[in-house]
Design a protein around this motif. Structure first.
Motif, PDB file in Angstrom:
ATOM      1  N   ASN A   1     -10.022   4.146 -12.088  1.00 43.18           N
ATOM      2  CA  ASN A   1     -10.479   5.478 -11.657  1.00 43.18           C
ATOM      3  C   ASN A   1      -9.353   6.286 -11.018  1.00 43.18           C
ATOM      4  O   ASN A   1      -9.598   7.165 -10.196  1.00 43.18           O
ATOM      5  CB  ASN A   1     -11.655   5.365 -10.676  1.00 43.18           C
TER       6      ASN A   1
ATOM      7  N   TRP B   1      -7.577   9.000 -11.615  1.00 41.80           N
ATOM      8  CA  TRP B   1      -7.539  10.151 -12.534  1.00 41.80           C
ATOM      9  C   TRP B   1      -6.242  10.949 -12.428  1.00 41.80           C
ATOM     10  O   TRP B   1      -5.789  11.553 -13.397  1.00 41.80           O
ATOM     11  CB  TRP B   1      -8.732  11.065 -12.268  1.00 41.80           C
TER      12      TRP B   1
ATOM     13  N   LEU C   1     -11.754   8.318 -21.792  1.00 39.83           N
ATOM     14  CA  LEU C   1     -12.568   8.702 -20.638  1.00 39.83           C
ATOM     15  C   LEU C   1     -13.730   7.738 -20.409  1.00 39.83           C
ATOM     16  O   LEU C   1     -14.304   7.695 -19.327  1.00 39.83           O
ATOM     17  CB  LEU C   1     -13.091  10.122 -20.824  1.00 39.83           C
ATOM     18  N   GLN C   2     -14.082   6.971 -21.421  1.00 31.34           N
ATOM     19  CA  GLN C   2     -15.223   6.063 -21.297  1.00 31.34           C
ATOM     20  C   GLN C   2     -14.979   4.958 -20.265  1.00 31.34           C
ATOM     21  O   GLN C   2     -15.921   4.343 -19.770  1.00 31.34           O
ATOM     22  CB  GLN C   2     -15.521   5.434 -22.650  1.00 31.34           C
TER      23      GLN C   2
ATOM     24  N   GLN D   1     -16.130  10.611 -15.381  1.00 34.44           N
ATOM     25  CA  GLN D   1     -16.230  10.947 -16.807  1.00 34.44           C
ATOM     26  C   GLN D   1     -16.704  12.369 -16.988  1.00 34.44           C
ATOM     27  O   GLN D   1     -16.135  13.153 -17.767  1.00 34.44           O
ATOM     28  CB  GLN D   1     -17.197   9.984 -17.504  1.00 34.44           C
TER      29      GLN D   1
ATOM     30  N   ARG E   1     -14.454  15.345 -18.543  1.00 33.68           N
ATOM     31  CA  ARG E   1     -14.891  15.968 -19.798  1.00 33.68           C
ATOM     32  C   ARG E   1     -14.986  17.480 -19.651  1.00 33.68           C
ATOM     33  O   ARG E   1     -14.630  18.235 -20.548  1.00 33.68           O
ATOM     34  CB  ARG E   1     -16.236  15.381 -20.239  1.00 33.68           C
TER      35      ARG E   1
END
Length: 1630
Positions: free
Chosen positions: A1370, A1372, A1393-1394, A1401, A1405
Motif C-alpha cells: 500500500n 502508493w 491496482l488490484q 484502489q 482508479r
C-alpha cells in the motif's frame, strides 16, 4: 506443281523460324555477388556435374568460384599460377568421389598439376593432389622411344583420372594418373602422320568423341583416330572458296586464313572461324559424299575379328554385348528395362538415318564414344535440371536429319554479319546439327551473343554488356551461359517467358518454377493444364492449389499492379476471353470431383478438391462485384459461366438436396397454364399499360402468365423489369414522384438508391433538378452529394446561357444505368468539345449539361480548376492555394502572383486575417504546382529568395541553393538571406559552404569568403575539425595563417602555421621538427624551432614531458647540420677536459689479434669502436631486428579482436581501420558487423573488467552506442555475484553457464532474455536485503532502474516486480513515483491496482481515470528518454503552473512578467492573478485576459496592429480600443462584459455593453432604455471623467454621435437608431 508447293512450305517454315528467333529470354539461375565475378577473367568454364566454375585471368592466375547454395556470397579461391590452360575432370563413369571436383592445370613452365576442391559447407578449399614437371613428362615420352624437347603442350581431355596430351603439335600422349601409391603410367604414345610442312602450321585442335580434328593454316583439316593415331579423313578448305564463287560469281573471292574450329557432338557439322571474323559451317556427311576420296578409312564388319575387350572374361555379359555389336544379329544380351530403352533409342536413331538414305561418315570407327555416356547417378547441380528440362526444345526447331541441315548439294554455309556490328574478336562457343552459337567483343557495346540457324541462315543477336563473362560448358546440350552482374544466367533463344515456364512446369515442379520466378523478379506464372491434370491424377492438392492461385487475377493479368488501379483500363472482353480459356481446367476439376465422389475411398480427396474449386469460383465472383458497380455484357457472361460451375458443384456438397431426375422445366410446357382474372381488362390495354397496372397492383407473376399465353417477350422477368424502368423514367418526366417510387418499390428495388442513381446518371436536366429537390427534401443527400450538386449548378451558371434541351441527346434511350448511359455522356462531351472555342459568343450562349456522376468523381482540385476562370479575383481567397497557384502560373498572371507573394511574405505577422485577399501560401504549394515557363519560375523564386524564402527542393540540394543565391547577389553580400539555413547534417550555411569549397578545391574562393565574413575558429568551430585538416592539409595551413594575421605577437601561432606548412610538404607523416629533418628540410626545421616555446635550447634538451611535435633527437639534428659546420659548432660546442688525454689504444685494438673475433666487423654499434668498417652491423642484434624477422620469424597478422582481448581498444580501432574498413565497399554494414562482434566479445568476457572496458571504448570509437553492452555486463556481474553468494557450486561453472546464456542473449533469444530478467530481479532483491536498505524506498527504486533499462534495451515488457511489491505494501507514493519516473504504460500500471487495499484502489482508479489509454508506448518512452534534458526542462517550465507562480516572486515587475507568461501559456487565470499584485495596472490585465480567453483567430485579428513580440508588448488604451472593436465586430460581447466585471466592475461602460447585448441578442428594448438612463446617471458621478477618457479612447465617434437624449427621444418617436459600425451594430429599429 509439287516442287512449287514444297518451296512454299519451306519458305513458310523459314518465316516461322525467323519469328521464333526474334524472341530472346535471359534467365537468372544462380545469384552471384558482383565482387566475385569481378575477379574472373574474360571467359569461364563450368564443371559438368558440380556447382563450380573456373576462369583464367589476364595475369595467368586461376580463379575458382563455387556456385553451391550453401556458399556465403559466391565463395571461391585463387590459384596463383601463372597457368596456360586448365580442364575439369569428367568423372561420371569413374570411381572417384564426385563431391570433390578436380581439374588438370598446365602452368607456364609446362608443369601439370591436379587440384581437388572441397565444396562442403559453402567452402571452396583447393588441394594439390599431384604435380608433374616438364622433366617428368620428357622422361615419360623418352621411355616410349621418342626423343624430343618440349616446345608446346595442350590438354585434350581429362576423363576418369586419365588425360590426353597434345605435344609439339604432332605427338599424342595418353597417360593415367596414379591412384594411392602407384606411379604415373603411359597408356599409349604415338606421332600423328602429318605432312612434314604441316606440323609448324597447326593453329587449332579439338577432340570430340575419340576423333581428333586438327586445323592447319594451309587450309586443311586433318582427322585422326585418337586410339591408334590412324589418319581417318581430311577436309580441303579451299573448296569453300569455289563453292562461294559458284553461288555468288559477282562477288570477288577473298581467301582469309582460318583461326579456330568447333565440331558438333554428333560429328555432323564443323564450324571454322576466319581471321576476318567470319564463320563457315561445313556438313561433313554431305562433304564426304561429294568427295569420297577424302574419307581414307572404310572397313566392313566381316573384316573385323570377333574378340572381347582386354581383361574381360569370355562368359561375361559385357564381352557378349561387345561382340554382338560386331555382328549383323540383333539379339540383346542385357534384358533389363534400361537396356531395352537404350535399344529402342538406337533403333529410332538408325531408322532416322535410314530414312535420310545416308549413313554417318564415321560409321567405320567402331570404338567411337557415345554422346550420352554411362551412368548419371552422380550428384548434379541443384539448378542443372532446369537446363535439361528445357534445352531439348528451347529453340523451337523441328527435329530434322543431317541432310536437312542445309540445302541438298550444299555442304558449305557462310555466316554474314552486318557492317555496323562488325566484331573484332569472334569465338564459336558450341555447334549442333542445326545451330551455332558465337560470342564476340565490340568496343562500344561489350560482349554480344549470336545464334546462327544453319537451315534458314537467320541470325539473332543478344547484347550482354561490358561486364558479362561467357561461360563454356561441356556436354551435348547447347547451353548459352553467361556470368552477369547478378549471377549465372542462361540465355534462351526462341522462347518467351510464358513458354519457358510452362515447359519447366511440365518437366520440373511447381516449387522450382515459383523459386525461379522469385529469383528473376517475375510475377506468378501461369501453370499449363497438363500440370493440373498430372496433379489431379497423382492427388497432389498443392499443385491444384498452385494452379488456381496462378489464375486468380483474371481482372488483372499483370501481377505487379493491383486490380483497382488496372481494371479501369482493362477491357471486359479480355476478361471474358480469360474466363473462357479457363473452362477446360474447370471442366477437368468438375470431372475429377464427380469421378472421385462416386468412390467411397476417394470421398475425402473429392471434398478437398471441391473446397478448393468452390473457393476459387466464389472469390472470382466476389472480386468482380467489389470492383464493378454494374456489369456489361462481357462481364455478365463471365459471371454466368462461373455460376454454372458453382451450381453444378453445389450438388456435391454434404446434405445438399439432390435434384430429381424426372423434374421437368416449367418453361418447356405451355399447356395447362391457368388463365388470369385480369386477362379481359389487360387485352384492351397496351403492353406498357398492362405492365404499369401489374407492377402497381403487385401482380407481376400474373402479368408474366398473361404475356406467356400471348407469347410476348415480356413473359421474361428481365424484359418486364426493363419496360418497368422505362415507365419510372416517364413518371419522373411528368414529375410524378409518387408513382415512380411505387413502381420501383414493387419491382423490388431500393427506392432511395434508384432515385439517387437516376439523379446522378441522367442527362435530362429537368428530371435531375426535380429529383434534386425531392432528395434534398427527404435528406437523402450526403454532404459530398450536396457539394456535387452545388458545384454542377455553379458550372452551369458560369458556363451556360439560357439552358435549352438538346434534342439530339433526348433521342437516346432513357435508361440511366451507367453502361447504357455511356453513349449519352459521350455525346454531351462531343457537343461541347466540337465547338469552335474561338467563337466565344456562340459558346457562351450554348447551354451545357454535366452529369452529376461526372462531377461526383472529380476531386476538389479539378472542380476548382473548372470554376477559377469564371470567378472574380475577390473570390480567390475561398479557393485552395494549390488550384489557384496552378491557375495563375499557367496563365503567367505576373501581377496577381506578385500581389499574392507580397501577402505571403507578411502572412506570418499578426495582421488581421480578414484583410487577407489570398489563401495561405506555402513553399510546398509553389514547388509542386508551378505551371509557368522557366523564366517566370526563376523570377518568382528570385523574389522569394531575396526575402529569405527558399523551396525545400533547393535547400536539400546545395548546388541548386548556390545557384539561387548567385541569381540574387551571390554568396558574399551584406545581408545574405540564409540566417535560418540548416542542412540535413545540421550544418549552418558557413560550414556547408566551407565543406563545398574543400570538396572542389576552391582555395582562393574560400580565402576570400573567410576574409569577407571574418570567420575564424573562435566564431566558426567548423574550421577546427581535425578530420578536415587531415584530408586537406592546405586548409589547415590557410586557417593557421589567418590566425597569425589576427594576432602577430603570439609565437605559438607562427609555430603551428609552420607545422601546417610542413604538413603540405610532408603529407605522408605527421608534421614535426623531426619529420622535417628526416625529409631534408633542415632550414625549415630550424626556422620553425625559432618560434617553438623555449627556443632551440629547449628543443635540443629533449625532455620527456615536452610536446612530441617540437622534440628532436640531438644526433639527428647534428647529422642534418653537417652541411652547415659553423651552425653545428655553435649549437653543439666540443668541450674536452684538459686532464683527460685521448687513448692511444682501445679494447678493440687488444682483441683484434684474437680469433675468432674481428672488431672491424663486430661491435659496429659501439661508438668507441674506431676499427669498424662501413658495412658492419650498426646496432646490437636482437629478436626484433628486421633482418632476423624477415628471415626466421613467424609473423602472425593480429586483428582487432586480439587487441580487445588484451584491453587495448585504440590499437584495435587502428587495426580495424587499416586492415578492414579501408578495403571495404560497404563500410556501414562492416562497422555494424564488427560492433556486434565486439558486443558478443564483451558479453563473453563480462567478468574481466579490462576486456569489457576495451569493448565499450571500441564501440564508442566506431560511433556506435555502448549502452546496451554496459547494461548487459553490469546485469551479468550482478547475477554472477548473486549466484556465487547463494549457491555452493564452483565459481567457474556458474560463470561459464552465465556466459552461455549471454551468448544466446546476444542473438536475441527471447527465452534466455526472460530467464536472465528473472535472475536479475532475484539478484536486485537480494542486493537490497544484503545492503540492509529499506525494501520500498527511493534508494531501492534507483537500483530497480537497471532492471527497467535492461527491459527497454531488449524490447521486453517492463518489469512490474517492484511496483507489485509497492502495491502489496500500500505504498502508493513509491508506486506512482517509480511508474512515472520510468514511463510505464498506463494499462500496465492500472492492472497492478488490484494489489492495493480496496480504499486505495478506488482513489487510484479515480486518479488514473484521465490518463490517456495509449499515451506513452514503449517507443514513446524511448523517445522521451532520448530527448535532451534542456528540452524536458523547458517543457516542464511551460506546463508547471505552481513553478510559474513561485518564479514570478523572484523577478522585478512580477505582474508584467506574469502577463507575459499568461500570453505564452494561453492561461487567462494568470492575468487575473497578475491584477492582484502590487502596482498592477488593470487595463493591461484586462487586455491580456481577453486575448487569452477568445479563439485563436479572433486573438490574431485583435493583435494584428502590434509590432514585435506579444510577450514584451506594453498594453494601453489604444490596444483596448482595438480589442473592443474586434470583439464587437465578431459579436463577442459576453467576453467583454465578463472582462469588465472582473477588472472594472464599477465602470459605466459595463452598462453600455449590457444595453448593447439587450438590443442585439434579446431585442429587449425596454430594459435597454433603463440601462441607458442608468448610464446617463453614472456619467454625473465622480468617475465620469475617467470613463469619458476611456470612451473617447475606445470610439470617439460614438461619444460624439450618440448624445443620450437623442437616443431616448429617437426611441420614443419609434425611429431607428444607428450605432457606429465600430460597436458592431447594424441598423435596427427599437
Amino acid at each position: 506443281m509439287g516442287a512449287a508447293q514444297e518451296m512454299a512450305k519451306r519458305q513458310k517454315k523459314a518465316a516461322g523460324n525467323a519469328e521464333v528467333m526474334e524472341r530472346v529470354l535471359p534467365v537468372l539461375l544462380v545469384s552471384v555477388p558482383s565482387e566475385a565475378t569481378g575477379r574472373l577473367g574474360s571467359r569461364a568454364q563450368l564443371h559438368r556435374e558440380q556447382e563450380v566454375l573456373g576462369s583464367l585471368t589476364a595475369a595467368g592466375s586461376l580463379q575458382v568460384l563455387s556456385l553451391a547454395p550453401g556458399g556465403r556470397g559466391g565463395c571461391g579461391c585463387c590459384l596463383d599460377g601463372p597457368f596456360r590452360q586448365f580442364v575439369w575432370e569428367d568423372s561420371h563413369n569413374s570411381g572417384t568421389p564426385t563431391d570433390k571436383p578436380r581439374l588438370l592445370a598446365l602452368s607456364e613452365n609446362y608443369e601439370l598439376l591436379i587440384y581437388e576442391f572441397n565444396l562442403k559447407d559453402g567452402r571452396c578449399d583447393a588441394t594439390v593432389l599431384y604435380s608433374y614437371s616438364e622433366e617428368t613428362l620428357q622422361k615419360l615420352i623418352g621411355d616410349q622411344n621418342v626423343s624430343i624437347s618440349l616446345l608446346s603442350l595442350r590438354i585434350l581431355s581429362f576423363h576418369s583420372n586419365r588425360s590426353l596430351l597434345f605435344i609439339n603439335k604432332c605427338i599424342v600422349l595418353h597417360i593415367i594418373f596414379p591412384e594411392r601409391n602407384a606411379d604415373i603410367r603411359v597408356l599409349s604414345c604415338f606421332t600423328l602422320p602429318l605432312p612434314a610442312q604441316t606440323v609448324d602450321r597447326i593453329i587449332d585442335t579439338q577432340l570430340c568423341r575419340g576423333i581428333l580434328f586438327v586445323l592447319s593454316s594451309l587450309g586443311w583439316i586433318y582427322i585422326f583416330d585418337i586410339v591408334d593415331g590412324r589418319h581417318v579423313a581430311h577436309v580441303d578448305l579451299a573448296l569453300h572458296q569455289e563453292d562461294m564463287c559458284n553461288e555468288q560469281p559477282q562477288e570477288p573471292s577473298t581467301i582469309s586464313s582460318f583461326t579456330s574450329l568447333k565440331v558438333s557432338q554428333d560429328l555432323d557439322v564443323i564450324v571454322i572461324v576466319s581471321s576476318s571474323n567470319t564463320a563457315v559451317a561445313l556438313n561433313l556427311n554431305l562433304y564426304f559424299r561429294q568427295h569420297p576420296g577424302h574419307l581414307l578409312c572404310e572397313r566392313t564388319l566381316e573384316d573385323i575379328p570377333i574378340e572381347g575387350p582386354k581383361g574381360i572374361d569370355e562368359d561375361d555379359p559385357v564381352n557378349s554385348e561387345y561382340n554382338m555389336k560386331l555382328t549383323k544379329f540383333s539379339f540383346q544380351v542385357d534384358r533389363s528395362w534400361k537396356a531395352q530403352l537404350s535399344s529402342l533409342n538406337e533403333t529410332i536413331k538408325n531408322s532416322r538415318l535410314e530414312d535420310y538414305c545416308c549413313a554417318p561418315w564415321f560409321q567405320d570407327i567402331l570404338h567411337l564414344e557415345s554422346t550420352e555416356s554411362g551412368d548419371h547417378r552422380t550428384c548434379v547441380p541443384s539448378w542443372s535440371f532446369i537446363l535439361q528440362n528445357v534445352m531439348h526444345s528451347q529453340y523451337n526447331f523441328p527435329q530434322k536429319g543431317p541432310s536437312k541441315t542445309v540445302d541438298p548439294g550444299r555442304s558449305w554455309k557462310r555466316m554474314r554479319i552486318s557492317e555496323q556490328e562488325e566484331p573484332f574478336e569472334l569465338t564459336c562457343v558450341s555447334v549442333t546439327g542445326f545451330t551455332a552459337l558465337f560470342t564476340w567483343a565490340v568496343e562500344r557495346t561489350g560482349c554480344t551473343i549470336a545464334l546462327w540457324d544453319l537451315e534458314t541462315q537467320g541470325m539473332q543477336y543478344f547484347s550482354l554488356g561490358k561486364r558479362c563473362i561467357p561461360v563454356d560448358s561441356s556436354g551435348s546440350q547447347q547451353l548459352c551461359l553467361v556470368l552477369t552482374e547478378n549471377g549465372l544466367s542462361l540465355v534462351l533463344f526462341g522462347l518467351t517467358q510464358e513458354e519457358f515456364l510452362n515447359r519447366l512446369m511440365i518437366h520440373g515442379s511447381a516449387s522450382t518454377v515459383d523459386s525461379l520466378c522469385h529469383l528473376n523478379g517475375w510475377g506468378r506464372c501461369s501453370i499449363p493444364i497438363h500440370a493440373l491434370e498430372a496433379g489431379i491424377e497423382n492427388r497432389q492438392l498443392d499443385t491444384v492449389d498452385f494452379f488456381l492461385k496462378s489464375k486468380e487475377n483474371l481482372l488483372n493479368p499483370s501481377s505487379k499492379s493491383s486490380v483497382p488501379d488496372q481494371f479501369d483500363h482493362f477491357p471486359s472482353h479480355l476478361y471474358l476471353k480469360h474466363v473462357e480459356e479457363l473452362t477446360p481446367a474447370l471442366d477437368l476439376l468438375c470431372s475429377a470431383i464427380r469421378e472421385n465422389d462416386s468412390e467411397t475411398q476417394s470421398k475425402h480427396f473429392s471434398e478437398q478438391l471441391l473446397n478448393l474449386t468452390l473457393s476459387f469460383l466464389n472469390k472470382q465472383i466476389k472480386e468482380l462485384f467489389i470492383h464493378n458497380e454494374e456489369l456489361d455484357e462481357h462481364l455478365q457472361k463471365g459471371v454466368n459461366i462461373f455460376t454454372s460451375y458453382i451450381n453444378e458443384l453445389r450438388t456435391f456438397l454434404i446434405k445438399f438436396p439432390w435434384k430429381l431426375t424426372d423434374a421437368v422445366d416449367e418453361y418447356d410446357v405451355k399447356e395447362n397454364v391457368p388463365k388470369v382474372k385480369e386477362s379481359n381488362i389487360w387485352e384492351e390495354l397496351s403492353v406498357e399499360e398492362v405492365i404499369a397496372d401489374a407492377i402497381l397492383n403487385n401482380k407481376i407473376p400474373e402479368a408474366q402468365t398473361f404475356f406467356r399465353i400471348n407469347s410476348h417477350s415480356a413473359q421474361r422477368l428481365e424484359e418486364l423489369i426493363k419496360i418497368g424502368l422505362d415507365l419510372v423514367f416517364d413518371s419522373l418526366k411528368k414529375n410524378n414522384i409518387k408513382e415512380a417510387s411505387e413502381l420501383l418499390k414493387n419491382m423490388g428495388f431500393n427506392v432511395k438508391d434508384q432515385l439517387l442513381k437516376i439523379c446522378f446518371y441522367t442527362t435530362d436536366k429537368n428530371i435531375r433538378d426535380f429529383l434534386v429537390d425531392i432528395l434534398k427534401e427527404k435528406k437523402y443527400f450526403s454532404e459530398k452529394d450536396k457539394g456535387t450538386v452545388e458545384f454542377v449548378h455553379q458550372v452551369e451558371k458560369f458556363y451556360s446561357g439560357s439552358f435549352q434541351e438538346n434534342m439530339q441527346i433526348q433521342s437516346f434511350p432513357r435508361y440511366w444505368i451507367r453502361e447504357q448511359d455511356f453513349f449519352k455522356h459521350k455525346s454531351v462531351l462531343d457537343s461541347f468539345l466540337n465547338y469552335d472555342h474561338k467563337d466565344k459568343d456562340k459558346l457562351n450562349k450554348q447551354g451545357h449539361k454535366i452529369v452529376l456522376n461526372w462531377a461526383h468523381w472529380w476531386h476538389r482540385l479539378t472542380q476548382e480548376s473548372i470554376l477559377l476562370p469564371r470567378i472574380s479575383p475577390e473570390e480567390y481567397k475561398s479557393y485552395s492555394p494549390e488550384a489557384l497557384w496552378r491557375y495563375l502560373t499557367a496563365r503567367h498572371d505576373w501581377v496577381s502572383i506578385i500581389l499574392w507573394i507580397g501577402e505571403f511574405q507578411t502572412q506570418n505577422s499578426y495582421a488581421s486575417l480578414q484583410q487577407n485577399k489570398w489563401p495561405p501560401l506555402t513553399t510546398d504549394v509553389m514547388d509542386q504546382n508551378t505551371c509557368c515557363n522557366n523564366y517566370m519560375r526563376n523570377a518568382i523564386l528570385d523574389k522569394l529568395a531575396r526575402n529569405g524564402i527558399f523551396l525545400t527542393s533547393e535547400l536539400e540540394d546545395f548546388e541548386l541553393f548556390l545557384l539561387r543565391l548567385n541569381r540574387i547577389g551571390g554568396v558574399m553580400q551584406d545581408s545574405l538571406p540564409v540566417q535560418n539555413y540548416k542542412s540535413k547534417e545540421g550544418w549552418d550555411f558557413h560550414s556547408h559552404f566551407i565543406l563545398y569549397c574543400l570538396e572542389y578545391s576552391l582555395q582562393h574562393l574560400l580565402y576570400v569568403y573567410l576574409d569577407y565574413y571574418k570567420l575564424s575558429p573562435p566564431n566558426c568551430p567548423f574550421l577546427e575539425k581535425k578530420e578536415l585538416h587531415e584530408a586537406h592539409p592546405w586548409f589547415e595551413f590557410l586557417v593557421q595563417c589567418r590566425q597569425v594575421s589576427s594576432n602577430l605577437t603570439d609565437p605559438k601561432l607562427i609555430f603551428q602555421a609552420s607545422l601546417a606548412n610542413a604538413q603540405i610538404l610532408i603529407p605522408s607523416n605527421q608534421a614535426s621538427i623531426s619529420s622535417m629533418l628526416l625529409e631534408g628540410h633542415t632550414l625549415l626545421a630550424l626556422a620553425t624551432t625559432m618560434y617553438a616555446p623555449g627556443g632551440v635550447s629547449q628543443v635540443v634538451q629533449n625532455e620527456e614531458n615536452e610536446n612530441c611535435l617540437k622534440k628532436v633527437d640531438p644526433q639527428l639534428l647534428k647529422m642534418a647540420l653537417t652541411p652547415y659546420p659553423k651552425l653545428k659548432t655553435a649549437l653543439f660546442p666540443q668541450y674536452t677536459a684538459p686532464t683527460v688525454l685521448p687513448s692511444d689504444i682501445t679494447l678493440y685494438h687488444l682483441i683484434q689479434s684474437l680469433l675468432p673475433f674481428d672488431p672491424s666487423r663486430l661491435f659496429g654499434w659501439q661508438s668507441a669502436n674506431t676499427l669498424a668498417i662501413g658495412d658492419a652491423v650498426s646496432q646490437l642484434p636482437h629478436f626484433s631486428s628486421p633482418d632476423l624477422v624477415n628471415k626466421y620469424a613467424i609473423v602472425e597478422r593480429l586483428n582487432f579482436a586480439y587487441y580487445l582481448h588484451h584491453g587495448r581498444p585504440s590499437f584495435a580501432f587502428g587495426t580495424f581501420l587499416v586492415q578492414e574498413l579501408t578495403k571495404s565497399k560497404t563500410p556501414k554494414q562492416l562497422i555494424q558487423q564488427v560492433g556486434n562482434e565486439a558486443y558478443v566479445l564483451g558479453l563473453s568476457s563480462f567478468h574481466i573488467p579490462s576486456i569489457g572496458a576495451s569493448c565499450v571504448c571500441f564501440l564508442e570509437l566506431l560511433g556506435l552506442d555502448s549502452l546496451k553492452l554496459r547494461v548487459d555486463m553490469k546485469v551479468a556481474n550482478i547475477i554472477l555475484s548473486y549466484k556465487c553468494r547463494n549457491e555452493d557450486a564452483q565459481y567457474n561453472f556458474i560463470r561459464e553457464s552465465l556466459a552461455e546464456k549471454l551468448s544466446k542473449l546476444a542473438v536475441g533469444e527471447k527465452a534466455t532474455t526472460e530467464e536472465l530478467l528473472i535472475l536479475l530481479e532475484e539478484a536486485i532483491w537480494n542486493n537490497i536485503q544484503q545492503q540492509e536498505v529499506k525494501r520500498l524506498s527511493s534508494e531501492s527504486s534507483s537500483q530497480w532502474a537497471l532492471v527497467v533499462q535492461f527491459c527497454r534495451l531488449h524490447d521486453m515488457k517492463l518489469s512490474t516486480s517492484y511496483l507489485r511489491e509497492c502495491a502489496k505494501a500500500n505504498d502508493w507514493l513509491q508506486f506512482i513515483v517509480h511508474s512515472q519516473l520510468h514511463n510505464y504504460h498506463p494499462e500496465e500500471v492500472k492492472s497492478l491496482l488490484q494489489y492495493f487495499s480496496p480504499v486505495l484502489q478506488d482513489h487510484l482508479r479515480l486518479a488514473f481515470e484521465n490518463l490517456p489509454s495509449v499515451s506513452n508506448s514503449r517507443m514513446d518512452s524511448d523517445q522521451v528518454c532520448n530527448k535532451f534534458p534542456q528540452e524536458l526542462q523547458r517543457k516542464k517550465e511551460k506546463t508547471d503552473f505552481f513553478e510559474i507562480l513561485l518564479q514570478c516572486s523572484e523577478v522585478p515587475n512580477s505582474w508584467c512578467w506574469l502577463l507575459a507568461e499568461a500570453v505564452e501559456q494561453q492561461a487567462p487565470i494568470l492575468s487575473v492573478l497578475a491584477s492582484c499584485l502590487q502596482d498592477a495596472s488593470a487595463i493591461p490585465c484586462l487586455c491580456v485576459w481577453i486575448i487569452t480567453s477568445v479563439e485563436h483567430s479572433v486573438a490574431v485579428e485583435a493583435m494584428g496592429h502590434i509590432q514585435g513580440t506579444i510577450e514584451d508588448h506594453t498594453w494601453d488604451l489604444e490596444d483596448l480600443s482595438v480589442i473592443w472593436r474586434t470583439l464587437l465586430t465578431r459579436q463577442k460581447s459576453k467576453t467583454l462584459i465578463r472582462g469588465f466585471q472582473l477588472f472594472f466592475k464599477d465602470s459605466p461602460l459595463l452598462l453600455m455593453m449590457e444595453m448593447y447585448e439587450l438590443c442585439m441578442f434579446f431585442k429587449n428594448y425596454k430594459e435597454a432604455e433603463a440601462k441607458l438612463l442608468e448610464f446617463q446617471k453614472s456619467l454625473e458621478t465622480k468617475i465620469m471623467a475617467f470613463s469619458l477618457n476611456i470612451l473617447h479612447g475606445l470610439c470617439p465617434d460614438v461619444a460624439e454621435a450618440l448624445p443620450i437624449q437623442m437616443l431616448i427621444s429617437s426611441y420614443k418617436k419609434g425611429k431607428g437608431v444607428y450605432l457606429s459600425p465600430a460597436w458592431g451594430f447594424n441598423t435596427c429599429p427599437f
